[in-house]
Each structure stands twice: as C-alpha cells, then as structure tokens.
Write an enzyme that holds these catalytic residues in place. Structure first.
Site, PDB file in Angstrom:
ATOM      1  N   GLU A  36      18.699 -16.378  -8.996  1.00  0.00           N
ATOM      2  CA  GLU A  36      18.241 -15.014  -9.271  1.00  0.00           C
ATOM      3  C   GLU A  36      17.676 -14.901 -10.698  1.00  0.00           C
ATOM      4  O   GLU A  36      16.651 -14.258 -10.921  1.00  0.00           O
ATOM      5  CB  GLU A  36      19.402 -14.033  -9.028  1.00  0.00           C
ATOM      6  CG  GLU A  36      19.135 -12.578  -9.359  1.00  0.00           C
ATOM      7  CD  GLU A  36      17.983 -11.939  -8.589  1.00  0.00           C
ATOM      8  OE1 GLU A  36      17.440 -12.559  -7.659  1.00  0.00           O
ATOM      9  OE2 GLU A  36      17.598 -10.822  -8.958  1.00  0.00           O
ATOM     10  N   LYS A  52       6.485  -3.821  -4.319  1.00  0.00           N
ATOM     11  CA  LYS A  52       7.905  -3.486  -4.276  1.00  0.00           C
ATOM     12  C   LYS A  52       8.481  -3.657  -2.881  1.00  0.00           C
ATOM     13  O   LYS A  52       9.561  -4.189  -2.706  1.00  0.00           O
ATOM     14  CB  LYS A  52       8.106  -2.046  -4.771  1.00  0.00           C
ATOM     15  CG  LYS A  52       9.568  -1.595  -4.813  1.00  0.00           C
ATOM     16  CD  LYS A  52      10.357  -2.403  -5.819  1.00  0.00           C
ATOM     17  CE  LYS A  52      11.830  -2.085  -5.828  1.00  0.00           C
ATOM     18  NZ  LYS A  52      12.595  -3.154  -6.492  1.00  0.00           N
ATOM     19  N   CYS A  61       0.825  -1.205   0.000  1.00  0.00           N
ATOM     20  CA  CYS A  61       0.000   0.000   0.000  1.00  0.00           C
ATOM     21  C   CYS A  61       0.862   1.259   0.000  1.00  0.00           C
ATOM     22  O   CYS A  61       1.977   1.266   0.521  1.00  0.00           O
ATOM     23  CB  CYS A  61      -0.875   0.035   1.249  1.00  0.00           C
ATOM     24  SG  CYS A  61      -1.827  -1.447   1.501  1.00  0.00           S
ATOM     25  N   GLU A 100       8.960 -13.935 -12.020  1.00  0.00           N
ATOM     26  CA  GLU A 100       8.164 -12.847 -11.446  1.00  0.00           C
ATOM     27  C   GLU A 100       7.656 -11.862 -12.494  1.00  0.00           C
ATOM     28  O   GLU A 100       6.610 -11.256 -12.306  1.00  0.00           O
ATOM     29  CB  GLU A 100       8.907 -12.117 -10.326  1.00  0.00           C
ATOM     30  CG  GLU A 100      10.125 -11.348 -10.760  1.00  0.00           C
ATOM     31  CD  GLU A 100      10.834 -10.684  -9.592  1.00  0.00           C
ATOM     32  OE1 GLU A 100      10.203 -10.422  -8.562  1.00  0.00           O
ATOM     33  OE2 GLU A 100      12.047 -10.425  -9.734  1.00  0.00           O
ATOM     34  N   TRP A 119      -3.001  -2.618  -1.451  1.00  0.00           N
ATOM     35  CA  TRP A 119      -2.576  -3.959  -1.854  1.00  0.00           C
ATOM     36  C   TRP A 119      -3.266  -4.896  -0.864  1.00  0.00           C
ATOM     37  O   TRP A 119      -2.940  -4.895   0.322  1.00  0.00           O
ATOM     38  CB  TRP A 119      -1.056  -4.054  -1.744  1.00  0.00           C
ATOM     39  CG  TRP A 119      -0.448  -5.289  -2.342  1.00  0.00           C
ATOM     40  CD1 TRP A 119      -0.113  -5.493  -3.649  1.00  0.00           C
ATOM     41  CD2 TRP A 119      -0.054  -6.470  -1.640  1.00  0.00           C
ATOM     42  NE1 TRP A 119       0.449  -6.729  -3.799  1.00  0.00           N
ATOM     43  CE2 TRP A 119       0.493  -7.352  -2.587  1.00  0.00           C
ATOM     44  CE3 TRP A 119      -0.123  -6.881  -0.301  1.00  0.00           C
ATOM     45  CZ2 TRP A 119       0.988  -8.612  -2.253  1.00  0.00           C
ATOM     46  CZ3 TRP A 119       0.364  -8.138   0.044  1.00  0.00           C
ATOM     47  CH2 TRP A 119       0.910  -8.987  -0.938  1.00  0.00           C
ATOM     48  N   LYS A 123      13.875 -13.792 -11.588  1.00  0.00           N
ATOM     49  CA  LYS A 123      13.550 -12.674 -12.493  1.00  0.00           C
ATOM     50  C   LYS A 123      12.573 -13.127 -13.560  1.00  0.00           C
ATOM     51  O   LYS A 123      11.616 -12.436 -13.866  1.00  0.00           O
ATOM     52  CB  LYS A 123      14.795 -12.119 -13.197  1.00  0.00           C
ATOM     53  CG  LYS A 123      15.765 -11.311 -12.394  1.00  0.00           C
ATOM     54  CD  LYS A 123      15.266  -9.950 -11.949  1.00  0.00           C
ATOM     55  CE  LYS A 123      14.573 -10.058 -10.628  1.00  0.00           C
ATOM     56  NZ  LYS A 123      15.286  -9.880  -9.435  1.00  0.00           N
ATOM     57  N   HIS A 168      20.044 -35.351  -9.822  1.00  0.00           N
ATOM     58  CA  HIS A 168      19.298 -35.901  -8.683  1.00  0.00           C
ATOM     59  C   HIS A 168      17.803 -35.605  -8.793  1.00  0.00           C
ATOM     60  O   HIS A 168      17.082 -35.655  -7.806  1.00  0.00           O
ATOM     61  CB  HIS A 168      19.863 -35.337  -7.376  1.00  0.00           C
ATOM     62  CG  HIS A 168      21.299 -35.712  -7.161  1.00  0.00           C
ATOM     63  ND1 HIS A 168      21.694 -36.979  -6.818  1.00  0.00           N
ATOM     64  CD2 HIS A 168      22.425 -34.992  -7.307  1.00  0.00           C
ATOM     65  CE1 HIS A 168      23.014 -37.017  -6.730  1.00  0.00           C
ATOM     66  NE2 HIS A 168      23.482 -35.820  -7.027  1.00  0.00           N
ATOM     67  N   ARG A 228       4.910   0.478  -6.130  1.00  0.00           N
ATOM     68  CA  ARG A 228       4.906  -0.382  -4.942  1.00  0.00           C
ATOM     69  C   ARG A 228       3.967  -1.568  -5.111  1.00  0.00           C
ATOM     70  O   ARG A 228       4.066  -2.535  -4.348  1.00  0.00           O
ATOM     71  CB  ARG A 228       4.471   0.427  -3.706  1.00  0.00           C
ATOM     72  CG  ARG A 228       5.466   1.506  -3.322  1.00  0.00           C
ATOM     73  CD  ARG A 228       4.837   2.483  -2.349  1.00  0.00           C
ATOM     74  NE  ARG A 228       4.631   1.894  -1.045  1.00  0.00           N
ATOM     75  CZ  ARG A 228       5.446   2.052  -0.009  1.00  0.00           C
ATOM     76  NH1 ARG A 228       6.534   2.757  -0.140  1.00  0.00           N
ATOM     77  NH2 ARG A 228       5.176   1.507   1.158  1.00  0.00           N
ATOM     78  N   ASN A 288      -1.769   1.759   6.062  1.00  0.00           N
ATOM     79  CA  ASN A 288      -0.867   0.697   5.576  1.00  0.00           C
ATOM     80  C   ASN A 288      -0.547  -0.204   6.754  1.00  0.00           C
ATOM     81  O   ASN A 288      -0.341   0.295   7.864  1.00  0.00           O
ATOM     82  CB  ASN A 288       0.462   1.280   5.079  1.00  0.00           C
ATOM     83  CG  ASN A 288       0.317   1.988   3.759  1.00  0.00           C
ATOM     84  OD1 ASN A 288      -0.771   2.052   3.223  1.00  0.00           O
ATOM     85  ND2 ASN A 288       1.422   2.513   3.257  1.00  0.00           N
ATOM     86  N   GLY A 289      -0.416  -1.498   6.501  1.00  0.00           N
ATOM     87  CA  GLY A 289      -0.054  -2.410   7.597  1.00  0.00           C
ATOM     88  C   GLY A 289      -1.225  -3.328   7.926  1.00  0.00           C
ATOM     89  O   GLY A 289      -2.204  -3.410   7.168  1.00  0.00           O
TER      90      GLY A 289
HETATM   91  C1  F6R Z   1      12.614  -9.757  -6.612  1.00  0.00           C
HETATM   92  C2  F6R Z   1      12.346  -8.832  -5.540  1.00  0.00           C
HETATM   93  C3  F6R Z   1      11.976  -9.370  -4.205  1.00  0.00           C
HETATM   94  C4  F6R Z   1      12.734  -8.602  -3.115  1.00  0.00           C
HETATM   95  C5  F6R Z   1      12.252  -9.045  -1.725  1.00  0.00           C
HETATM   96  C6  F6R Z   1      13.024  -8.364  -0.629  1.00  0.00           C
HETATM   97  O1  F6R Z   1      12.948  -9.101  -7.778  1.00  0.00           O
HETATM   98  O2  F6R Z   1      12.414  -7.650  -5.719  1.00  0.00           O
HETATM   99  O3  F6R Z   1      12.223 -10.725  -4.126  1.00  0.00           O
HETATM  100  O4  F6R Z   1      14.097  -8.842  -3.265  1.00  0.00           O
HETATM  101  O5  F6R Z   1      10.894  -8.746  -1.601  1.00  0.00           O
HETATM  102  O6  F6R Z   1      12.882  -6.990  -0.662  1.00  0.00           O
HETATM  103  P1  F6R Z   1      13.901  -6.045   0.064  1.00  0.00           P
HETATM  104  O7  F6R Z   1      15.225  -6.229  -0.579  1.00  0.00           O
HETATM  105  O8  F6R Z   1      13.348  -4.665  -0.139  1.00  0.00           O
HETATM  106  O9  F6R Z   1      13.924  -6.457   1.494  1.00  0.00           O
END
Ligand code: F6R
Length: 610
Positions: free
Chosen positions: A483, A605, A2, A490, A73, A487, A506, A27, A99-100
C-alpha cells in the site's frame, strides 16, 4: 471516471452545472462540456479542466433552466474537444452525455454508416446519439420510445442524460452499470453520477437501478424500465453533509482525509464495538451462521481495497481459522476460478462502483455463492448487488489516492475476524479483549502518529528525488508495504515496489545501492528479529533505510538513516497504524515534486470501466 450532472427546474442551470462539475473533478477527467436548453440546445465543450470550459464559454448567453454537464475520462478516442461530451446526433434531434462503454459500438456505427450517418468524434457515445435519432426518425416515434428502443440494442454500460430537441421541457436519464442519482427538490430535479453535486440542494434522492429510464420534467418524474413497465421511484435520504465534501482549510483533500482517520475509524466501529467488548455487525446478522461455517472465504477487490483484503486474509486465517483467498477482481472475473456454494465472497470497494469488482460479484452470484460487501459509498451499486455487508462509514473520500477508506476497510475486516474467531472459539478471551481494546485505542494512537507530520515532511525532502523506492514488510506489514508503494507511485510518479522483506534476497536486493531508499515497516512483532536482519542486509549494500518502528526502539534506530516512531499496538492491528506515516510520506513527496495529489495524471477515483 466520467462525471455527470444535470438540472431541470426554476433556477438558472449554468451555475449549478459548473459547480457540480467542479465537485466531480475528483473522479478524474480530461475534458468537460455542458449543454443548455433554452428552447434551442447549445453545446460547449473542450479538452482540459472545468475552468478551461468556463473561459471557453466566456460571455456567451448561458441562460436556461434545463441543462446537463459532463467530465470525460477518455476510453474511446483521445482527449480532445471533439470527443468531449455532450454529443449531438447528426440532425440535432438528440444531445447526450454518457458514462460507461457501449461494447457493440463498432457494429452499430457500421450499420448507421450504411444508413447514411457520419460521425464527428471517435466515441461510442456519439454512436448511441445517432442510433436514438435513427430509430426516432425511421419509426416516427416519441423521443422516449426511441431512447428505450435504442437501449435494448446496446451492449455494455451506461449512465445517460439525454435532451430531445422537440421536448425542451424534459430530461431523460437511463442507467445500466454506471451509477446515476436523481436529487428531488420542489419543482426541480438534479442529476449526477454521485451525490456530491446534489447534496447542497436536496437530501432526497433516487438511485436509479439497471435498466431504469427516468423521464423528468421540472414538476414530474416518471420512472420506467426499458421494457416500458412503470416503476415506483424509491426516495431515500442522503447521509452526506456539504462540509464533508469541502477541504475545510486543508490544502488538499488527501491530507484532509489522512487527518480524518481517527474520526473515520471511530465512525466505523461506533455502535458496533461496545464497552463490554461485544461486536455487532447488523448487515451480517442473517449471514453470520453461514459465514462462520464457510468452507472458504474469497476476498475480491482492486488496488488499495485489494491490499485491505490481504490484511483481512491474514486476520481471518489467524483469528478465525477459516481459509481465505484474496484475488484481484479483474483476474477473478476472467479466469475460471473454482467457486463452491458454501464459499463466501467478500467484495471490498470504497466507491462501490468499481466495474471489475461488480462483474466479479455477478460471477460469484451466478455460481450460487453468498456475496458480502464492504463499501464506503452508501447506496452505491455493490451494496445493492450483495446479500449483506458492512458499510465503512468513513465519510466521502474525494482525494483520488485512497487513505481513510483503507483504514476503515481494515477496521471492518478486523471486526469480522474477531467476531468469527469468538464464535468459532478460535481465539482466547485474552486476545479477544486485547484486540477490542486495541481497536478502541486506535483513534488516539493515530492522532499521536499524525503529530510526526513535520518529521515525516523533513524526511520526505531526502527521498523526493529518488527515481525508485522499495517498501518492505513481513506478515501483517507486507500488505502495508504494498500500500505504501502504491501511494507513492500513484501520486508522486516515483517507481516503487512493495515486497515481503524475506523475498528481497530472491531478486530485489540486486537493486540496492546508495541511491535506493528502502522503507522498512519494522514494528515490534513476531517477525521483529527477522526484519532487523533484513535491514542489516540493506545497509550492507549501502541502501538508505527509512524504518517505521515501535516507540522506544533503539536497535533499529542505530541502524537506519531515518526512523518514524509509532505507539505500541498488537501486531494484528499494526497495519492500521503503520500505514499512516506512509500516506504522509507520499503526500509530502508528491507536493515537493509539484504533483497534483488530489487528481494524479491518468487516474480516476472510481473505475467504472474495465
Ligand atoms: C489507490 C486507489 C485505487 C482504488 C481502486 C479500487 O489509492 O484508490 O487503487 O483502491 O481503484 O477502488 P474501489 O475501492 O472504489 O473499488
């Protein structure tokens, strides 16, 4: 997650709120709303984007110098018009955005129902609005007292902006666990869940602390805690430029941020790595003796930050010979880990606001451990909760998929590992110098990799329709495989998995056929021969191989279907270079599949709820 924006001052609030909500779109959200106070509080809200909200408002009278806006959100209740914020209390005395999560909302809702309250939405936030109103009416107290008393009764997290019907010249704001920033102007104040909506108006900001309550009029700010002690606001200068939060000619924030990596990495080591090969990390200065003698280092983080932590584990164990464990913050906080007082915990987070990471930090602190942070957002909660740390200085990351934050985090971890290795005498001078020179050469080498963008785009067109994809790597390149897979899944919604290449036989090898693209990160390092064998194993089962190789490699070129070359680099630094083509690959595949790369479905985000 949010987003919150608020304004009180001499300007029209509406354009500031709408622009602010658009700045917060990154976000992640599913509905939006605003409230304007022009002597009479008007609320507009709907499911969908901020542009849907604008259409919904149409030509209504939106005048007013006091207002607040929210992007939601969903946590409690599905995304719909009714659950969107702002929420009004039953008799309209209070209107709030939140928010929260209010954890004891069910119990509070029941108590309020017994006292005659009914609820329009399924949200915990409406419960809070009604709780404040109930205390206000029952106790015959001022809005401020009602708000503070109500907040003593809630469990959970909140970033709140509240309007009181009887006090139209005031905004109330409160924080516990969910960030809130106040922008300070001349006869005006701005509020937001992060600084991006504020930066174009003022660089003077106040970050609220947990349990703070701000009572804001256009020309006065009073800061208290919920116990009614008056506090002195600490005004800080924002280190953020408006240009940093625009796309600057790129189609998406994600691609802009991928291209920013040479600069982001230079900014990360600027002033910290000298031409004479010294490393200085000011935020660790007092803690270095403790860090260097740590019994063990525990690295915690989530998602991409956890992957960076894994590279950190390999680096610190190899170079500094200190045992390291890397753990998802969400697991760490809920199992019963053994934490020694002479352990050091390093929390990694781009946003500095991730709820699970914050909770894990609190737990580690309660166990008496020193906690360090590696964060990107200056002034966020994690740097304020930790005993020391290093900012990544990668600049704002707006694209939901983390790119430059990852390389900046790994850069910081590399500096820490080299520094500890030097102090503990566990790396020789030759390797020490080679790694520092390697770090300094990285921005130029990343520029070289970025020049392959068109080749990577072409390769993407062959992979874009695959339902699944496997990523393989060994050693430092295993976290890169994880990673790369994250990417892809997501932002393009293709199912992808990262595996240590040797683990393939395995289990995952059973998946391989001519429809399965396998991305192998196979640069020249100490496992090179082994990974060549892994590629042969994939080819023998008709898998389609895309290999990331070192410039000039001919062996793999003859075996793989596609190759992307990267410049030579010491293996300890290879994660920083090999991840770049994988970021570009997922970007192009997602675009070709028509996905919204900057705001992928269901993702936020900064994940400020658990
Ligand atoms: C993936 C991504 C998420 C963040 C995760 C942690 O691209 O962005 O997996 O890495 O939500 O977020 P932070 O780094 O802000 O704690």
């Amino acid at each position: 997650m949010c987003g919150i924006v608020g304004y009180i001052g001499f300007r029209d609030a509406f354009p500031i709120l709408i622009k602010g909500l658009k700045r917060l779109e990154y976000r992640g959200y599913d509905s939006a709303g605003i409230a304007l106070n022009n002597g009479n509080i008007k609320v507009y809200k709907c499911k969908g984007k901020v542009s849907d909200l604008e259409s919904f408002i149409g030509n209504d009278d939106i005048s007013g110098h006091v207002g607040m806006g929210h992007t939601r959100w969903a946590t409690h209740g599905v995304p719909n018009d009714i659950n969107a914020h702002p929420h009004k209390s039953q008799n309209g005395h209070f209107t709030l955005i939140h928010n929260g999560i209010i954890e004891n909302y069910a119990e509070l809702r029941k108590k309020l129902s017994n006292r005659g309250y009914s609820f329009k939405s399924e949200t915990d936030s409406e419960v809070l609005a009604n709780l404040i109103e109930y205390i206000y009416l029952k106790g015959n107290v001022t809005p401020e007292i009602a708000i503070r008393l109500a907040l003593t009764k809630v469990e959970g997290a909140y970033g709140l902006v509240i309007m009181a019907n009887k006090q139209p010249d005031t905004l109330f704001a409160a924080r516990k666990g969910s960030p809130l920033v106040i922008g300070v102007g001349e006869d005006e104040y701005f509020l937001a869940s992060d600084a991006t909506p504020i930066v174009e108006y003022t660089k003077s900001v106040i970050y609220l602390n947990d349990n703070d309550v701000a009572i804001i009029k256009k020309d006065e700010l009073v800061l208290k805690n919920i116990k009614n002690d008056t506090l002195t606001p600490k005004v800080q200068k924002l280190d953020l430029d408006i240009g940093q939060i625009d796309k600057n000619g790129f189609d998406h924030f994600m691609i802009k941020e991928i291209y920013e990596q040479p600069k982001a990495i230079s900014d990360t080591f600027r002033g910290r790595v000298s031409a004479t090969h010294d490393i200085t990390l000011g935020g660790l200065y007092d803690i270095l003796p403790k860090l260097e003698n740590a019994r063990r280092i525990l690295i915690i983080g989530c998602g991409t930050s956890w992957h960076a932590g894994m590279v950190g584990e390999y680096l610190i164990e190899e170079l500094a010979r200190i045992p390291v464990e890397v753990e998802y913050a969400s697991e760490f906080r809920y199992r019963k880990p053994v934490i020694y007082k002479d352990d050091i915990v390093i929390a990694i987070s781009q946003s500095g606001e991730t709820a699970d990471t914050l909770a894990a930090i609190k737990m580690a602190k309660e166990a008496g451990t020193t906690v360090l942070g590696i964060c990107n957002v200056v002034g966020s909660s994690i740097p304020r909760e930790t005993d020391g740390g290093v900012y990544t200085h990668a600049g704002p990351e707006i694209g939901v998929a983390s790119t430059k934050a990852f390389t900046a985090q790994v850069t910081v971890l590399t500096m820490i590992a080299i520094l500890l290795g030097k102090r503990r005498g566990s790396i020789d001078n030759y390797l020490y110098k080679e790694l520092i020179d390697g770090l300094i050469s990285l921005p130029n080498k990343i520029e070289e990799v970025l020049k392959h963008n068109n080749v990577i785009k072409e390769i993407s067109s062959h992979i874009k329709d695959a339902p699944n994809c496997l990523y393989l790597g060994r050693g430092y390149l295993f976290p890169v495989a994880l990673e790369g897979a994250l990417k892809l899944k997501e932002i393009s919604y293709i199912h992808a998995e990262g595996y240590p290449a040797a683990e393939m036989k395995h289990g995952p090898i059973a998946l391989i056929d001519e429809k399965m693209p396998v991305v192998v990160i196979a640069t020249k390092d100490s496992s090179y021969e082994k990974i060549v064998s892994n590629i042969q194993e994939v080819k023998a089962r008709k898998g389609v191989v895309l290999a990331i190789v070192t410039q000039g490699d001919t062996v793999i070129k003859n075996m793989a279907d596609y190759v992307i070359e990267i410049p030579e680099i010491p293996e300890q630094l290879a994660a920083l270079l090999t991840v770049i083509p994988l970021q570009l690959l997922s970007y192009h595949i997602a675009i070709m599949r028509g996905c919204n790369v900057d705001q992928p479905r269901n993702l936020a985000k900064s994940v400020t709820v658990e």
